[in-house]
Motif scaffolding. Structure first.
Motif, PDB file in Angstrom:
ATOM      1  N   ASP A  14       0.638  -0.737   0.313  1.00  0.00           N
ATOM      2  CA  ASP A  14      -0.241   0.184  -0.260  1.00  0.00           C
ATOM      3  C   ASP A  14       0.557   1.055   0.181  1.00  0.00           C
ATOM      4  O   ASP A  14       0.726   2.213  -0.590  1.00  0.00           O
ATOM      5  N   GLU A  15       1.730   0.981   0.955  1.00  0.00           N
ATOM      6  CA  GLU A  15       2.683   2.471   0.484  1.00  0.00           C
ATOM      7  C   GLU A  15       3.592   2.874  -1.037  1.00  0.00           C
ATOM      8  O   GLU A  15       3.700   3.831  -1.408  1.00  0.00           O
ATOM      9  N   LEU A  16       4.264   1.091  -1.289  1.00  0.00           N
ATOM     10  CA  LEU A  16       4.342   1.548  -3.047  1.00  0.00           C
ATOM     11  C   LEU A  16       3.527   2.245  -3.619  1.00  0.00           C
ATOM     12  O   LEU A  16       3.725   3.141  -4.140  1.00  0.00           O
ATOM     13  N   GLN A  17       2.010   1.580  -3.657  1.00  0.00           N
ATOM     14  CA  GLN A  17       1.228   2.478  -4.377  1.00  0.00           C
ATOM     15  C   GLN A  17       1.014   3.660  -4.204  1.00  0.00           C
ATOM     16  O   GLN A  17       0.611   4.249  -5.006  1.00  0.00           O
TER      17      GLN A  17
ATOM     18  N   ARG B 145      -9.288 -19.599   3.544  1.00  0.00           N
ATOM     19  CA  ARG B 145      -8.014 -19.415   3.154  1.00  0.00           C
ATOM     20  C   ARG B 145      -7.199 -19.271   4.093  1.00  0.00           C
ATOM     21  O   ARG B 145      -7.290 -18.687   5.107  1.00  0.00           O
ATOM     22  N   SER B 146      -5.748 -19.356   3.463  1.00  0.00           N
ATOM     23  CA  SER B 146      -4.169 -19.715   3.758  1.00  0.00           C
ATOM     24  C   SER B 146      -4.198 -17.811   4.162  1.00  0.00           C
ATOM     25  O   SER B 146      -4.719 -17.118   3.496  1.00  0.00           O
ATOM     26  N   GLN B 147      -4.134 -18.340   5.110  1.00  0.00           N
ATOM     27  CA  GLN B 147      -2.902 -16.874   5.906  1.00  0.00           C
ATOM     28  C   GLN B 147      -1.969 -15.944   5.527  1.00  0.00           C
ATOM     29  O   GLN B 147      -2.503 -14.694   5.607  1.00  0.00           O
ATOM     30  N   ALA B 148      -1.634 -16.640   4.424  1.00  0.00           N
ATOM     31  CA  ALA B 148      -0.650 -15.555   3.126  1.00  0.00           C
ATOM     32  C   ALA B 148      -1.151 -15.078   2.532  1.00  0.00           C
ATOM     33  O   ALA B 148      -1.042 -13.646   2.411  1.00  0.00           O
ATOM     34  N   GLU B 149      -2.912 -14.773   2.610  1.00  0.00           N
ATOM     35  CA  GLU B 149      -3.660 -14.873   1.777  1.00  0.00           C
ATOM     36  C   GLU B 149      -3.861 -12.746   2.451  1.00  0.00           C
ATOM     37  O   GLU B 149      -4.246 -11.793   1.756  1.00  0.00           O
ATOM     38  N   GLY B 150      -3.380 -12.654   3.477  1.00  0.00           N
ATOM     39  CA  GLY B 150      -3.401 -11.788   4.658  1.00  0.00           C
ATOM     40  C   GLY B 150      -2.538 -10.694   4.730  1.00  0.00           C
ATOM     41  O   GLY B 150      -2.733  -9.690   5.254  1.00  0.00           O
ATOM     42  N   ARG B 151      -1.147 -11.235   4.199  1.00  0.00           N
ATOM     43  CA  ARG B 151      -0.155 -10.167   3.900  1.00  0.00           C
ATOM     44  C   ARG B 151       0.291 -10.252   2.457  1.00  0.00           C
ATOM     45  O   ARG B 151      -0.035 -10.809   1.631  1.00  0.00           O
ATOM     46  N   ASP B 152       0.942  -8.926   2.272  1.00  0.00           N
ATOM     47  CA  ASP B 152       1.598  -9.139   0.798  1.00  0.00           C
ATOM     48  C   ASP B 152       2.769 -10.419   0.478  1.00  0.00           C
ATOM     49  O   ASP B 152       2.992 -11.102   1.530  1.00  0.00           O
ATOM     50  N   GLN B 153       2.228 -10.249  -0.825  1.00  0.00           N
ATOM     51  CA  GLN B 153       3.311 -11.748  -1.105  1.00  0.00           C
ATOM     52  C   GLN B 153       4.662 -10.322  -2.603  1.00  0.00           C
ATOM     53  O   GLN B 153       3.998  -9.678  -3.694  1.00  0.00           O
ATOM     54  N   VAL B 154       5.258 -11.816  -2.478  1.00  0.00           N
ATOM     55  CA  VAL B 154       6.509 -11.195  -3.731  1.00  0.00           C
ATOM     56  C   VAL B 154       6.836 -12.095  -4.925  1.00  0.00           C
ATOM     57  O   VAL B 154       7.454 -13.496  -3.958  1.00  0.00           O
ATOM     58  N   GLY B 155       6.978 -11.852  -6.281  1.00  0.00           N
ATOM     59  CA  GLY B 155       6.835 -12.929  -7.118  1.00  0.00           C
ATOM     60  C   GLY B 155       7.668 -12.664  -8.277  1.00  0.00           C
ATOM     61  O   GLY B 155       7.273 -11.265  -8.489  1.00  0.00           O
ATOM     62  N   MET B 156       8.300 -13.512  -8.861  1.00  0.00           N
ATOM     63  CA  MET B 156       8.059 -12.615 -10.781  1.00  0.00           C
ATOM     64  C   MET B 156       7.059 -13.003 -11.559  1.00  0.00           C
ATOM     65  O   MET B 156       6.842 -14.304 -11.609  1.00  0.00           O
TER      66      MET B 156
END
Length: 349
Positions: A218-221, A264-275
């Motif tokens: 959200d800060e980058l956006q 739903r996975s808890q991972a959906e509640g935080r940012d994710q980084v990938g290619m």
């Protein structure tokens, strides 16, 4: 005051629990959902555009149908992949749809995201010119489209031109006044947001940025939005731009919500980084859970606060009734926390 709209990816298929088994289901339900959203006071109905996939691909028939069934809600795209478009034919379709809607069309366009086809734009007949990339081609198509919808002449008159038409270049018809100021560029980086401001297009930012600086999404956006507005002011354009961000927001209020989304996975509640497309990218998190908690989280989202329009992605394959209920819960329990109120009058063109 904030505006909120829904953003549908228009998926269809026969998977388990799907209410949209066919393309007809997806299209007809999209119209019904837009009508229901307008009745709730929601401000916009937006649709993703993808080719060679079981999703909505040709937006203008759908948008025109929604325009004919509604009176207030904005209609638009997020986004049209301009690599695939004949810009002059698109200008005719866009103007006609905007006239049917009474000036409610808000078109998001961009270079587009990865598609299933290896080189789908070439299959559609579009190839970069010498020295161009496919991104350059998309921007060239966009420039031609924008000139056309602005009413600028684009074609040499022939011997059968109507009397009184003059000797200048012929413009595309029909023409819809004001549409040229309602084009949004889907920007995935800070650099492309600045470019969009220079061109005089509104900014549409999604839940994916194709860059990562290590700060929360959200800060980058929010930084992207700030740079866009600074460049817009420097350019001195004649109208005030709009900025949208997309968020996946699913309030869990009953057993049906818990059945679909409670595990739903808890991972959906935080940012994710990938290619993606060879670039390190940051993906925004999903907002799932108790409505009160989601309201607090969205109120603290820097980009949500910086934008004037929030697009809420909807699980369209769960059907009209479920998505109408979900939008109603967002409107009642969550959206007021970010400064939204139900619309009661037509938005300014």
């Amino acid at each position: 005051m904030k505006r909120i709209g829904f953003l549908s990816f228009g998926h269809y298929g026969t998977g388990r629990g799907s209410r949209t088994e066919s393309a007809a289901d997806s299209l007809l339900q999209a119209i019904d959902l837009a009508v229901a959203a307008e009745e709730l006071g929601i401000d916009g109905a937006f649709f993703r555009v993808h080719h060679f996939a079981r999703q909505q691909a040709s937006p203008f028939p759908l948008l025109a149908a929604i325009a004919a069934r509604t009176t207030r809600i904005e209609i638009g795209t997020g986004v049209i992949d301009m690599r695939y478009e004949n810009p002059l034919y698109m200008a005719e379709q866009a103007a006609a749809t905007d006239l049917i809607s009474g000036g409610r069309l808000q078109l998001g366009v961009s270079r587009g995201s990865p598609e299933p086809a290896l080189n789908g734009a070439a299959d559609f007949g579009y190839h970069p010119q010498d020295g161009e990339t496919v991104a350059d081609m998309a921007r060239r198509h966009t420039a031609v489209f924008r000139r056309a919808i602005a009413g600028i002449g684009v074609a040499q008159p022939g011997e059968h031109v109507h009397m009184g038409a003059g000797t200048g270049l012929l413009p595309i018809e029909p023409h819809s006044p004001g549409l040229a100021e309602r084009i949004w560029w889907g920007a995935g980086t800070r650099h492309t947001a600045v470019w969009a401001a220079r061109q005089g297009m509104n900014l549409m930012s999604s839940t994916l940025l194709t860059e990562d600086t290590g700060v929360p999404f959200d800060e980058l956006q929010a930084e992207q939005i700030r740079l866009f507005r600074e460049e817009w002011a420097a350019q001195g354009h004649a109208f005030t731009p709009r900025v949208s961000v997309s968020r996946s927001v699913i309030p869990i209020v009953d057993d049906t919500d818990r059945m679909y989304f409670g595990l739903r996975s808890q991972a959906e509640g935080r940012d994710q980084v990938g290619m993606i497309d060879g670039s390190l990218s940051r993906f925004g998190k999903s907002y799932l859970g108790d409505p009160g908690e989601l309201a607090e989280e969205l109120a603290a989202d820097a980009a949500v606060q910086a934008a004037d329009t929030i697009m809420l992605t909807v699980p369209n394959q769960l059907g009209v009734d479920y998505n109408t209920k979900m939008l109603a819960n967002i409107a009642k329990y969550i959206a007021p926390a970010i400064g939204w109120q139900p619309a009661t009058t037509a938005p300014a063109a």
